[in-house]
Enzyme design. Structure first.
Site, mmCIF file in Angstrom:
data_model
loop_
_atom_site.group_PDB
_atom_site.id
_atom_site.type_symbol
_atom_site.label_atom_id
_atom_site.label_comp_id
_atom_site.label_asym_id
_atom_site.label_seq_id
_atom_site.Cartn_x
_atom_site.Cartn_y
_atom_site.Cartn_z
ATOM 1 N N ARG A 50 0.835 -1.213 0.000
ATOM 2 C CA ARG A 50 0.000 0.000 0.000
ATOM 3 C C ARG A 50 0.863 1.254 0.000
ATOM 4 O O ARG A 50 0.535 2.252 -0.641
ATOM 5 C CB ARG A 50 -0.954 -0.012 1.210
ATOM 6 C CG ARG A 50 -1.956 1.129 1.157
ATOM 7 C CD ARG A 50 -3.037 1.010 2.217
ATOM 8 N NE ARG A 50 -2.514 1.144 3.556
ATOM 9 C CZ ARG A 50 -3.242 0.988 4.660
ATOM 10 N NH1 ARG A 50 -4.527 0.687 4.578
ATOM 11 N NH2 ARG A 50 -2.693 1.123 5.853
ATOM 12 N N LYS A 149 -2.470 7.187 1.384
ATOM 13 C CA LYS A 149 -2.229 7.410 2.822
ATOM 14 C C LYS A 149 -1.119 8.455 2.930
ATOM 15 O O LYS A 149 0.048 8.135 3.141
ATOM 16 C CB LYS A 149 -1.872 6.083 3.498
ATOM 17 C CG LYS A 149 -2.142 6.093 4.982
ATOM 18 C CD LYS A 149 -2.180 4.697 5.535
ATOM 19 C CE LYS A 149 -2.090 4.679 7.048
ATOM 20 N NZ LYS A 149 -3.147 5.386 7.743
ATOM 21 N N GLU A 182 -15.932 6.850 5.657
ATOM 22 C CA GLU A 182 -15.195 6.100 6.682
ATOM 23 C C GLU A 182 -15.118 6.973 7.924
ATOM 24 O O GLU A 182 -15.781 8.009 7.995
ATOM 25 C CB GLU A 182 -13.790 5.742 6.179
ATOM 26 C CG GLU A 182 -12.946 6.948 5.800
ATOM 27 C CD GLU A 182 -11.523 6.587 5.386
ATOM 28 O OE1 GLU A 182 -11.071 5.467 5.668
ATOM 29 O OE2 GLU A 182 -10.854 7.464 4.810
HETATM 30 N N1 PMP Z 1 -9.099 4.989 7.315
HETATM 31 C C1 PMP Z 1 -8.155 5.886 7.638
HETATM 32 C C2 PMP Z 1 -8.366 7.309 7.285
HETATM 33 C C3 PMP Z 1 -6.978 5.475 8.284
HETATM 34 O O1 PMP Z 1 -6.030 6.362 8.593
HETATM 35 C C4 PMP Z 1 -6.822 4.109 8.624
HETATM 36 C C5 PMP Z 1 -5.559 3.644 9.309
HETATM 37 N N2 PMP Z 1 -5.482 4.056 10.635
HETATM 38 C C6 PMP Z 1 -7.852 3.215 8.301
HETATM 39 C C7 PMP Z 1 -8.962 3.689 7.619
HETATM 40 C C8 PMP Z 1 -7.733 1.762 8.613
HETATM 41 O O2 PMP Z 1 -6.793 1.164 7.773
HETATM 42 P P1 PMP Z 1 -5.902 -0.074 8.246
HETATM 43 O O3 PMP Z 1 -6.863 -1.155 8.588
HETATM 44 O O4 PMP Z 1 -5.075 -0.400 7.067
HETATM 45 O O5 PMP Z 1 -5.124 0.385 9.417
#
Ligand code: PMP
Length: 290
Positions: A50, A149, A182
């Protein structure tokens, strides 16, 4: 603590980057948050993949290969004797001028911090979380795709401020069309009539690695998982709701904007998925100490 910066290890006091780094000046960079469970780095390959996708999207060349980065992450854990913890992997555009032009930044910087994790209190997992909807809209993917990210997390931070102002730990972000995207640092799921739903990535969500694992374990145990656009109405009328993230794992949600979700207690499907997820973390991951 020993912090990795561009191939060398520094003490916390000496781990510094330039004030001309575009990561600092413009949020021009990318990052990952990764968990260590029982001497293993959980889903390391997926996080590194990622990171490379984020890098590609912003035309940033990571000065290391996938394999070199994985080794550096593991070595940083080893030097810090991390057995259960959290890793922050950051790649900044590097030192440039005060102007925007990223081409002036010749050498991107790679930073790895491996330490302890600040978990939510255990009672919150038992009781379930109350969240609110933020008035801050999720970034448009045509403007700054939430799948990247990036170090520019102001959109999330503004929503997090709304959450804390409301006395909550998390907030739902809606996209410009009003669909659920989200939370500020977590993906969101609902259970309705035995089916699992989560917003599609095109709604403005990060391609969450925990989200992916949960979808896989849910399907393996016979649950139907779909990714339709969801509205607040769908959340309010869900039987169960929970959040997923590397740090939070699976967090039950029992109230949204004052509406009690389901029975007002963490649901049965959520509980089952939590147990399956925890079981996976016990036996999976890249070993740190051979
Ligand atoms: N959405 C956002 C905005 C995030 O920063 C994160 C990670 N903290 C997630 C979702 C969850 O992603 P992951 O399961 O890969 O940690």
């Amino acid at each position: 603590m020993k912090i990795y910066i561009d191939g060398k290890y520094y003490t916390e006091k000496d781990a510094k980057i330039s004030v001309f780094d575009h990561g600092l000046l413009y949020g021009d960079g990318i990052f990952e948050g990764i968990r260590v469970y029982h001497d293993r780095v959980f889903k390391l390959k997926e996080h590194i993949d990622r990171l490379f996708y984020s890098a590609k999207s912003i035309l940033l060349t990571i000065p290391m290969t996938h394999g070199e980065l994985m080794k550096a992450v593991i070595e940083t854990c080893r030097r810090n004797k991390v057995r259960d913890g959290y890793i922050r992997l950051v790649v900044t555009r590097g030192v440039g001028t005060l102007g925007l032009n990223p081409q002036r930044c010749k050498d991107p910087s790679v930073i790895i911090i491996a330490g302890k994790i600040q978990l939510y209190p255990v009672e919150l997992y038992q009781r379930g979380m109350e969240i609110v909807t933020a008035s801050t809209t999720r970034n448009l993917h045509s403007a700054l795709n939430p799948a990247i990210k990036s170090l520019n997390y102001l959109n999330n931070i503004l929503a997090k401020i709304e959450a804390t102002n409301a006395g909550c730990e998390e907030a739902i972000l809606l996209n410009a069309e009003g669909f659920v995207a989200e939370c500020t640092g977590d993906n969101v799921f609902i259970v309705k009539a035995g089916h699992l739903f989560t917003p599609p990535l095109s709604a403005g969500a990060l391609y969450g690695i925990t989200r992916q694992v949960v979808m896989e374990i849910a399907e393996e145990s016979g649950l139907v998982v779909s990714e339709p656009n969801l509205t607040r109405y769908d959340l309010f009328n869900a039987d169960e709701c929970f959040l997923t993230g590397t740090g939070a794992e699976l967090m039950p949600v029992v109230k949204i904007d004052g509406r009690v979700i389901g029975t007002g207690k963490p649901g049965r499907v959520t509980g089952r998925l939590v147990a399956q997820y925890r079981a996976l973390t016990k036996v999976n991951g890249e070993p740190i100490y051979d």
